[in-house]
Design a protein around this motif. Structure first.
Motif, PDB file in Angstrom:
ATOM      1  N   LYS A 183      41.088  57.433  29.904  1.00  0.00           N
ATOM      2  CA  LYS A 183      40.142  56.367  30.202  1.00  0.00           C
ATOM      3  C   LYS A 183      40.393  55.884  31.621  1.00  0.00           C
ATOM      4  N   THR A 184      39.370  55.874  32.441  1.00  0.00           N
ATOM      5  CA  THR A 184      39.495  55.416  33.813  1.00  0.00           C
ATOM      6  C   THR A 184      38.961  53.994  33.937  1.00  0.00           C
ATOM      7  N   VAL A 185      39.735  53.156  34.595  1.00  0.00           N
ATOM      8  CA  VAL A 185      39.322  51.786  34.870  1.00  0.00           C
ATOM      9  C   VAL A 185      39.329  51.587  36.382  1.00  0.00           C
ATOM     10  N   VAL A 186      38.182  51.244  36.927  1.00  0.00           N
ATOM     11  CA  VAL A 186      38.076  50.968  38.355  1.00  0.00           C
ATOM     12  C   VAL A 186      38.306  49.476  38.570  1.00  0.00           C
ATOM     13  N   ILE A 187      39.300  49.157  39.365  1.00  0.00           N
ATOM     14  CA  ILE A 187      39.622  47.765  39.665  1.00  0.00           C
ATOM     15  C   ILE A 187      38.830  47.355  40.904  1.00  0.00           C
ATOM     16  N   ALA A 188      38.057  46.303  40.777  1.00  0.00           N
ATOM     17  CA  ALA A 188      37.162  45.894  41.861  1.00  0.00           C
ATOM     18  C   ALA A 188      37.911  45.143  42.954  1.00  0.00           C
ATOM     19  N   THR A 189      38.892  45.826  43.527  1.00  0.00           N
ATOM     20  CA  THR A 189      39.673  45.267  44.637  1.00  0.00           C
ATOM     21  C   THR A 189      40.413  46.402  45.309  1.00  0.00           C
ATOM     22  N   ASN A 190      40.879  46.141  46.510  1.00  0.00           N
ATOM     23  CA  ASN A 190      41.806  47.050  47.170  1.00  0.00           C
ATOM     24  C   ASN A 190      43.089  46.309  47.529  1.00  0.00           C
ATOM     25  N   ASN A 191      43.288  45.144  46.888  1.00  0.00           N
ATOM     26  CA  ASN A 191      44.484  44.327  47.101  1.00  0.00           C
ATOM     27  C   ASN A 191      45.653  44.941  46.346  1.00  0.00           C
ATOM     28  N   ALA A 192      46.649  45.416  47.075  1.00  0.00           N
ATOM     29  CA  ALA A 192      47.772  46.127  46.463  1.00  0.00           C
ATOM     30  C   ALA A 192      48.562  45.244  45.508  1.00  0.00           C
ATOM     31  N   HIS A 193      48.695  43.944  45.814  1.00  0.00           N
ATOM     32  CA  HIS A 193      49.425  43.034  44.945  1.00  0.00           C
ATOM     33  C   HIS A 193      48.764  42.954  43.574  1.00  0.00           C
ATOM     34  N   LYS A 194      47.436  42.789  43.569  1.00  0.00           N
ATOM     35  CA  LYS A 194      46.704  42.682  42.309  1.00  0.00           C
ATOM     36  C   LYS A 194      46.767  43.986  41.523  1.00  0.00           C
ATOM     37  N   VAL A 195      46.588  45.084  42.207  1.00  0.00           N
ATOM     38  CA  VAL A 195      46.556  46.397  41.551  1.00  0.00           C
ATOM     39  C   VAL A 195      47.871  46.681  40.836  1.00  0.00           C
ATOM     40  N   SER A 196      48.985  46.405  41.497  1.00  0.00           N
ATOM     41  CA  SER A 196      50.297  46.644  40.898  1.00  0.00           C
ATOM     42  C   SER A 196      50.482  45.820  39.632  1.00  0.00           C
ATOM     43  N   GLU A 197      50.074  44.557  39.676  1.00  0.00           N
ATOM     44  CA  GLU A 197      50.239  43.676  38.529  1.00  0.00           C
ATOM     45  C   GLU A 197      49.355  44.123  37.365  1.00  0.00           C
ATOM     46  N   ILE A 198      48.128  44.525  37.677  1.00  0.00           N
ATOM     47  CA  ILE A 198      47.198  44.971  36.637  1.00  0.00           C
ATOM     48  C   ILE A 198      47.697  46.246  35.971  1.00  0.00           C
ATOM     49  N   ARG A 199      48.147  47.200  36.759  1.00  0.00           N
ATOM     50  CA  ARG A 199      48.643  48.455  36.205  1.00  0.00           C
ATOM     51  C   ARG A 199      49.845  48.226  35.302  1.00  0.00           C
ATOM     52  N   SER A 200      50.694  47.295  35.670  1.00  0.00           N
ATOM     53  CA  SER A 200      51.883  47.009  34.877  1.00  0.00           C
ATOM     54  C   SER A 200      51.522  46.327  33.557  1.00  0.00           C
ATOM     55  N   ALA A 201      50.563  45.417  33.605  1.00  0.00           N
ATOM     56  CA  ALA A 201      50.226  44.632  32.412  1.00  0.00           C
ATOM     57  C   ALA A 201      49.380  45.398  31.405  1.00  0.00           C
ATOM     58  N   LEU A 202      48.444  46.197  31.890  1.00  0.00           N
ATOM     59  CA  LEU A 202      47.518  46.908  30.990  1.00  0.00           C
ATOM     60  C   LEU A 202      47.921  48.374  30.868  1.00  0.00           C
ATOM     61  N   ASN A 203      49.136  48.583  30.430  1.00  0.00           N
ATOM     62  CA  ASN A 203      49.684  49.945  30.384  1.00  0.00           C
ATOM     63  C   ASN A 203      49.372  50.636  29.067  1.00  0.00           C
ATOM     64  N   PHE A 204      48.086  50.630  28.678  1.00  0.00           N
ATOM     65  CA  PHE A 204      47.683  51.337  27.471  1.00  0.00           C
ATOM     66  C   PHE A 204      47.848  52.844  27.677  1.00  0.00           C
ATOM     67  N   GLU A 205      48.292  53.529  26.645  1.00  0.00           N
ATOM     68  CA  GLU A 205      48.452  54.985  26.737  1.00  0.00           C
ATOM     69  C   GLU A 205      47.099  55.640  26.997  1.00  0.00           C
ATOM     70  N   GLY A 206      47.064  56.538  27.971  1.00  0.00           N
ATOM     71  CA  GLY A 206      45.843  57.266  28.263  1.00  0.00           C
ATOM     72  C   GLY A 206      44.914  56.558  29.236  1.00  0.00           C
TER      73      GLY A 206
END
Length: 204
Positions: free
Chosen positions: A2-25
């Motif tokens: 499943k691909t999720v496009v994050i509507a930002t290019n802010n590296a701080h936000k992206v890192s936090e989102i990837r860590s929190a929503l670590n659903f398999e797949g």
């Protein structure tokens, strides 16, 4: 996958989102990583409204590119009680369209110069809008309570972090004086992401 496009290019936000929503797949891509451009006018009068504008614009960019992906957008900012909730939705451009973190912080300190310590209460607010591939929308909100200090302290954060002293730290440290992991455990975005994760997990 499943691909999720994050509507930002802010590296701080992206890192936090990837860590929190670590659903398999699940895999997360910024707009740039997905080869997309989306820069809508954020003219809503609420964090949720602006997050929804960004989510819908990103979803349209995904469709226009012929891709299949969910999208996630956030809007966040600082609300100071003594300033009637300002800077609010204007947090990132408080000192003007060309303002940066330093200018925004300087303006905030100037606006609060005459405000006593006991009346400098504030909160960070984050609203997330997740839009699935079929358009189903999930909204989550998170806050962190605290106060505005009289000088910038710390180098770990960004934005207003060096001025914001959260209640969660006993009034001793700013958000910029702690490691990212400790900040994520109490932050407005962290709280919103945990609420979103719970909502999405219940739907799986």
């Amino acid at each position: 996958m499943k691909t999720v496009v994050i509507a930002t290019n802010n590296a701080h936000k992206v890192s936090e989102i990837r860590s929190a929503l670590n659903f398999e797949g699940w895999e997360f891509k910024t707009l740039a990583e997905a080869g997309l451009v989306s820069a809508p006018v954020e003219d809503a009068d609420s964090f949720e409204g602006n997050a929804r504008i960004k989510a819908r614009a990103a979803a349209e960019a995904v469709r226009a590119a012929g891709l299949t992906a969910a999208v996630l957008a956030d809007d966040s900012g600082l609300a100071v009680d003594a300033l009637d909730g300002a800077p609010g939705v204007y947090s990132s451009r408080y000192a003007g369209a060309d303002g940066d973190d330093g200018a925004n912080n300087a303006k905030l300190l100037a606006e609060l110069a005459a405000v006593p310590d006991g009346e400098r209460t504030a909160r960070f607010v984050c609203t997330l809008v997740f839009m699935d591939e079929d358009g189903t929308e999930t909204v989550a909100r998170g806050t962190i309570e605290g106060a505005i200090g009289r000088e910038a302290r710390g180098s770990e954060g960004f934005g207003y972090d060096p001025l914001f002293i959260p209640d969660a730290f006993g009034g001793a440290l700013t958000l910029a004086e702690v490691p990212q992991a400790r900040k994520n455990a109490v932050s407005h975005r962290g709280n919103a992401l945990r609420a979103l994760r719970d909502s999405l997990a219940s739907d799986r």
